[in-house]
Design an enzyme around this catalytic site. Structure first.
Site, PDB file in Angstrom:
ATOM      1  CB  CYS A 251      31.603  67.305 -14.338  1.00  0.00           C
ATOM      2  SG  CYS A 251      32.819  67.777 -13.116  1.00  0.00           S
ATOM      3  CB  CYS A 425      13.718  66.994 -20.248  1.00  0.00           C
ATOM      4  SG  CYS A 425      13.617  65.343 -19.548  1.00  0.00           S
TER       5      CYS A 425
HETATM    6  N1  LIG Z   1      32.362  55.280  -4.570  1.00  0.00           N
HETATM    7  C1  LIG Z   1      33.224  55.402  -5.578  1.00  0.00           C
HETATM    8  N2  LIG Z   1      34.243  54.506  -5.698  1.00  0.00           N
HETATM    9  C2  LIG Z   1      35.135  54.605  -6.709  1.00  0.00           C
HETATM   10  N3  LIG Z   1      35.081  55.566  -7.640  1.00  0.00           N
HETATM   11  C3  LIG Z   1      34.096  56.474  -7.569  1.00  0.00           C
HETATM   12  C4  LIG Z   1      33.123  56.443  -6.537  1.00  0.00           C
HETATM   13  N4  LIG Z   1      32.268  57.481  -6.736  1.00  0.00           N
HETATM   14  C5  LIG Z   1      32.682  58.127  -7.847  1.00  0.00           C
HETATM   15  N5  LIG Z   1      33.776  57.530  -8.350  1.00  0.00           N
HETATM   16  C6  LIG Z   1      34.515  57.886  -9.570  1.00  0.00           C
HETATM   17  O1  LIG Z   1      35.044  59.191  -9.422  1.00  0.00           O
HETATM   18  C7  LIG Z   1      35.266  59.722 -10.721  1.00  0.00           C
HETATM   19  C8  LIG Z   1      34.904  61.174 -10.702  1.00  0.00           C
HETATM   20  O2  LIG Z   1      35.271  61.705 -11.936  1.00  0.00           O
HETATM   21  P1  LIG Z   1      34.657  63.024 -12.540  1.00  0.00           P
HETATM   22  O3  LIG Z   1      34.261  63.935 -11.440  1.00  0.00           O
HETATM   23  O4  LIG Z   1      35.641  63.574 -13.491  1.00  0.00           O
HETATM   24  O5  LIG Z   1      33.301  62.584 -13.232  1.00  0.00           O
HETATM   25  P2  LIG Z   1      32.868  61.440 -14.254  1.00  0.00           P
HETATM   26  O6  LIG Z   1      31.809  60.682 -13.587  1.00  0.00           O
HETATM   27  O7  LIG Z   1      34.035  60.676 -14.762  1.00  0.00           O
HETATM   28  O8  LIG Z   1      32.314  62.264 -15.502  1.00  0.00           O
HETATM   29  P3  LIG Z   1      30.936  63.033 -15.731  1.00  0.00           P
HETATM   30  O9  LIG Z   1      30.513  63.581 -14.396  1.00  0.00           O
HETATM   31  O10 LIG Z   1      31.274  64.099 -16.718  1.00  0.00           O
HETATM   32  O11 LIG Z   1      29.983  62.011 -16.262  1.00  0.00           O
HETATM   33  C9  LIG Z   1      34.447  58.908 -11.692  1.00  0.00           C
HETATM   34  O12 LIG Z   1      35.299  58.167 -12.525  1.00  0.00           O
HETATM   35  C10 LIG Z   1      33.623  58.000 -10.798  1.00  0.00           C
HETATM   36  O13 LIG Z   1      33.358  56.730 -11.364  1.00  0.00           O
END
Ligand SMILES: Nc1ncnc2c1ncn2[C@@H]1O[C@H](COP(=O)(O)OP(=O)(O)OP(=O)(O)O)[C@@H](O)[C@H]1O
Length: 467
Positions: A251, A425
């Site tokens: 995203c 960039c």
């Molecule tokens: N290994 C993990 N353990 C716990 N949480 C995780 C792990 N990998 C990813 N996440 C969490 O999953 C969530 C995914 O949320 P989302 O896809 O909406 O993206 P985001 O990282 O919050 O936002 P953006 O991609 O816009 O920066 C995030 O809050 C991220 O921190």
């Protein structure tokens, strides 16, 4: 009268003979039993009072385990012929872990909290960012910068104080996955990266837990349930090899229509409710695909378990003991934690410019020429350039640079001064690739800006939004 006689001798404090707990087994109360009986009486009275209190707050009818508050709160479920009491009781005693309190995790957590899942686990290592708020409805403006897992807890607690919430403020990694997932009945994968997806799936196979998995990027969503039933596949059955990192959109790069993860996360909650309650057909061996722009849902049939699957096949190579050792980063070629891509170091730092130094050069060039002189080449995608860019910057996206070298030549030939060509960039990776290409094409005075527009906003001009 016998009753009166008894009352006369009864221990002090017992105003009603009928209520005297000693009357059945002591007959007339006499001084000999007085204090013993008093002690027994108060112990029993206390016991009855406590039982009555428990009955008030706890189970008020013998036929089921829900208390008055639960019956009132979940009454619309209970009235539902296709759901009802037994299903709600199962839901109330179930436990669900949500990994990722982001776009998918937010609606999933709210609906699961609201509907009375007994124990809800919220796991995330990240903190709330302003760019999350258009879709991560569990968080608030006030909680920007704070832990996502804690922010999720506050939202769920405010919604339903009858459930238990456990917070895991850390990233799920191979060495803790089994012990954490083992505490729950099922898992919702609401994460956004390949290493975490493989890890959750493997840990669910090893611990025998169903996995409700979804994804949402752009205007598209997907949903399926893995590791469910006799021959339900796991994530590795469908994707034995991880996709190339450049084919994984996030995203943060590709954008997302806020309501799309909202819909997919709510559907994850629905599958979790079906699994916990035993009601309905679980989305097993099927994948739901959602196209928000056409408003169409499509269901694709999936294969059963793959005999050669490394996790759930006939001769699995992953087990309780080997899983913590498995290197998910090496396997997928990606970081397990979301965040900006790891900064590339293709060009020595001494040959690159910090945003402040680039600003000085830019100001001087504009002053010297006294005119609008394009000395900044912005290699970001057009859409990012349109949102904001440096004054007089020319946009040639990195993918088009090779074919558009003649334009660069023209750009430079129009220069009156001798300023270098500043290349920028988003975060300072693509600009290094661009400088390499430009140097190979003979433009040796091309120099890139460390940290790109993101660092420029931080160091030079905070009025520039960070994308
Ligand atoms: N290994 C993990 N353990 C716990 N949480 C995780 C792990 N990998 C990813 N996440 C969490 O999953 C969530 C995914 O949320 P989302 O896809 O909406 O993206 P985001 O990282 O919050 O936002 P953006 O991609 O816009 O920066 C995030 O809050 C991220 O921190």
């Amino acid at each position: 009268m016998r009753t009166t006689d008894k009352r006369k001798n009864c221990v002090p404090g017992l105003l009603h003979y009928e209520a005297c707990p000693t009357r059945d087994f002591t007959g007339d109360c006499t001084g000999a039993y007085k204090w013993l009986i008093t002690a027994i009486y108060f112990w029993r009275t206390n016991f009855f009072v406590k039982s009555k209190q428990a009955a008030k707050a706890g189970t008020y009818a013998a036929e089921h385990s829900l208390n008055k508050h639960q019956v009132e709160r979940y009454s619309r479920h209970l009235l539902l012929n296709s759901f009802g009491l037994t299903a709600q009781e199962k839901l109330c005693s179930s436990s669900v872990l949500i990994v990722g309190c982001g776009g998918l995790g937010s609606p999933a957590a709210l609906y699961l909290a609201a509907c009375g899942v007994g124990t809800l686990g919220l796991m995330d290592h990240d903190s709330v960012d302003a760019s999350n708020l258009h879709r991560q409805v569990i968080h608030t403006e006030e909680r920007v910068g704070t832990s996502k897992a804690q922010s999720g807890r506050k939202a769920c607690e405010a919604l339903n104080s009858l459930i238990k919430i456990r917070v895991h403020e850390e990233a799920l990694s191979a060495n803790i996955a089994l012990s954490i997932i083992g505490q729950y009945d099922m898992v919702l994968d609401c994460s956004d990266n390949a290493p975490t997806r493989y890890l959750i799936s493997d840990a669910c196979v090893v611990t025998g837990k169903p996995l409700v998995s979804a994804a949402a990027v752009g205007t598209d969503g997907q949903l399926t349930v893995y590791n469910y039933g006799e021959d339900g596949p796991c994530y590795r059955c469908l994707f034995p090899k991880p996709p190339a990192p450049e084919n994984c959109s996030r995203c943060s790069d590709a954008g997302v229509l806020g309501v799309v993860p909202g819909i997919m996360g709510a559907l994850q909650a629905l599958e979790a409710i079906k699994i916990a309650s035993g009601k309905g057909d679980v989305l097993n061996k099927r994948m739901l695909v959602f196209d928000a722009l056409s408003g169409k849902f499509m269901t694709v049939k999936l294969r059963s378990k793959r005999a050669g699957c490394a996790a759930c096949g006939e001769h699995p190579t992953l087990s309780m003991s080997s899983l913590p050792e498995f290197d998910y980063k090496a396997f997928t070629g990606q970081e397990a934690q979301d965040g900006p891509p790891v900064p590339l170091q293709l060009i020595p730092s001494s040959e690159r410019l910090l945003p402040r130094d680039a600003k000085t050069i830019l100001d001087q060039a504009l002053k010297d020429s006294g005119a609008i002189e394009p000395i900044v080449l912005d290699v970001r995608p057009r859409i990012q350039y349109q949102l904001m860019h440096l004054p007089h910057a020319v946009n040639i996206p990195i993918e088009e640079l090779e074919n558009r070298m003649p334009e660069v030549k023209e750009l430079l030939s129009n220069r009156s001064g001798s300023s270098p060509l500043l290349v920028i960039c988003r975060r300072g990776n693509a600009s290094q690739l661009a400088v390499q290409q430009l140097r190979m094409a003979g433009y040796i005075d091309a120099v890139d800006i460390i940290g790109g527009m993101t660092q420029w906003s931080r160091d030079v001009d905070s009025s520039m939004p960070i994308l």
